[in-house]
Design an enzyme around this catalytic site. Structure first.
Site, PDB file in Angstrom:
ATOM      1  N   THR A  28      11.239  16.413   9.621  1.00  0.00           N
ATOM      2  CA  THR A  28      11.025  15.757   8.322  1.00  0.00           C
ATOM      3  C   THR A  28      10.031  14.605   8.468  1.00  0.00           C
ATOM      4  OG1 THR A  28      13.027  14.438   8.622  1.00  0.00           O
ATOM      5  CG2 THR A  28      13.241  16.401   7.281  1.00  0.00           C
ATOM      6  N   PHE A  35      15.067  22.043   4.463  1.00  0.00           N
ATOM      7  CA  PHE A  35      15.303  23.140   3.535  1.00  0.00           C
ATOM      8  C   PHE A  35      16.723  23.157   2.969  1.00  0.00           C
ATOM      9  CE2 PHE A  35      11.874  24.418   6.366  1.00  0.00           C
ATOM     10  CZ  PHE A  35      10.880  24.563   5.428  1.00  0.00           C
ATOM     11  N   ASP A 106       9.612  24.857  14.165  1.00  0.00           N
ATOM     12  CA  ASP A 106       8.250  24.673  13.660  1.00  0.00           C
ATOM     13  C   ASP A 106       7.169  24.662  14.732  1.00  0.00           C
ATOM     14  OD1 ASP A 106       8.588  22.098  14.822  1.00  0.00           O
ATOM     15  OD2 ASP A 106       9.477  21.388  12.954  1.00  0.00           O
ATOM     16  N   HIS A 123      17.298  27.599  17.932  1.00  0.00           N
ATOM     17  CA  HIS A 123      17.301  28.349  16.663  1.00  0.00           C
ATOM     18  C   HIS A 123      16.086  29.273  16.539  1.00  0.00           C
ATOM     19  CE1 HIS A 123      20.135  25.135  14.717  1.00  0.00           C
ATOM     20  NE2 HIS A 123      20.681  25.770  15.721  1.00  0.00           N
TER      21      HIS A 123
END
Ligand SMILES: [Zn+2]
Length: 259
Positions: A28, A35, A106, A123
Site C-alpha cells: 500500500t 484489495f 506484486d 501467496h
C-alpha cells in the site's frame, strides 16, 4: 521512536541471520490498493467467485476471475518499490539477509534488487501465470496481451489446460516448499523483523513466535498494533518506508565504520 531506530540498527549490525517478514502494508505504501479494503475490488465482485474450486468448476467463473485479476494487475504492474523495499534489498547486499518471507504478490522485491533465492513468496506471484494441468509457466504480460486481444479465459499452448495467475487463491493450498522453508528459516534466525503486516493471517502469525521461541530477537514495524507486539523486543508503530530508510542509514554508517 528515534531511540528504537538506533536499537534496531544496532541489532541488525550485530545479527548474522536476519529473516524479514513483510505484508500488505508494504504494497500500500507503493500505491497498490488493499484489495480487501472498502471500495476495493472485492466490493464489486462476489468473493465466492474467486475460490479455487469455483475457478476449476466452470468457464464462466474463469472468465470472471480473469476480469478481476486483470483489474488487480493493472493497479500493480507499474508500481515502484518504496524505501522499505530498497532497505531490504540493501540488507541483502550487505550480506545480512538470510531470507525474506513475503505475503505480497506484486514482485516489488525483485524490482528493488532482491534475488529470487532469498525470497519466499507465501501467496505466490501475480507476475507469472501457470497452467493448472502441466504447470507450464508464462510471463504475466504475455497473457495479459491475450486478454487485451479478447481472450476471456486463456488456455495453455502446450496442453490446453486452464491458465491462472500464479497467486494462491482462497481455497488453494499454501505452497508446501515455501511454507516449510519459511518455518525453517524462522526457527534458525537470530533476528526476525516484521514490516507492514498485522500478523492476523495464518500461518504468518506463527512465524515470529517460532523465531522468538528459538532465541531470536523480534522487531515489529507496522502502522497498527499487531498480535505479536506483546512479545516483541522492539515495536515501531509507523510507516514502513521512512522507518526502514532511517534504520538502514544507521546500519550503513555502522558497517562502513567497521570496514
Ligand atoms: Zn499446460
Amino acid at each position: 521512536m528515534s531511540e528504537s531506530i538506533e536499537k534496531i540498527a544496532e541489532l541488525i549490525v550485530h545479527s548474522r541471520r536476519i529473516v524479514v517478514f513483510v505484508g500488505a502494508g508494504l504494497s500500500t505504501e507503493s500505491g497498490i490498493p488493499d484489495f480487501r479494503s472498502p471500495g476495493g475490488v472485492w466490493d464489486k465482485y462476489d468473493p465466492q467467485d474467486f475460490y479455487f474450486q469455483r475457478f476449476l468448476a466452470s468457464e464462466s467463473s474463469r472468465e470472471k476471475y480473469w476480469q478481476m485479476a486483470t483489474e488487480m494487475y493493472e493497479a500493480m504492474k507499474d508500481a515502484k518499490p518504496n524505501q522499505a523495499h530498497l532497505a531490504i534489498a540493501e540488507l541483502e547486499r550487505l550480506g545480512k539477509l538470510d531470507c525474506l518471507i513475503t505475503q505480497n504478490i506484486d514482485g516489488l522485491h525483485f524490482k528493488a534488487g532482491n534475488s529470487p533465492d532469498k525470497v519466499l513468496e507465501l501467496h505466490g506471484t501475480a507476475m507469472h501465470v501457470t497452467c493448472l494441468s502441466c504447470n507450464k509457466r508464462y510471463e504475466r504480460d504475455a497473457i495479459q496481451g491475450r486478454i487485451a486481444a479478447g481472450d476471456k479465459a486463456p488456455r495453455c499452448d502446450e496442453c490446453k489446460g486452464p491458465l491462472k495467475p500464479a497467486t494462491i487463491s482462497f481455497g488453494q493450498a499454501m505452497p508446501a516448499r515455501e511454507t516449510q522453508a519459511a518455518y525453517d528459516h524462522s526457527a534458525a534466525c537470530d533476528l526476525f523483523i516484521v514490516i507492514g503486516s498485522s500478523l492476523v493471517v495464518q500461518p504468518a502469525a506463527q512465524m515470529p513466535l517460532v523465531a522468538k521461541q528459538n532465541g531470536a530477537k523480534l522487531v515489529i514495524i507496522n502502522r497498527d498494533e499487531t498480535a505479536c507486539d506483546a512479545v516483541a523486543d522492539y515495536v515501531v508503530s509507523a510507516q514502513a518506508g521512512p522507518t526502514m530508510a532511517a534504520v538502514i542509514e544507521r546500519v550503513r554508517g555502522a558497517t562502513s565504520v567497521r570496514d
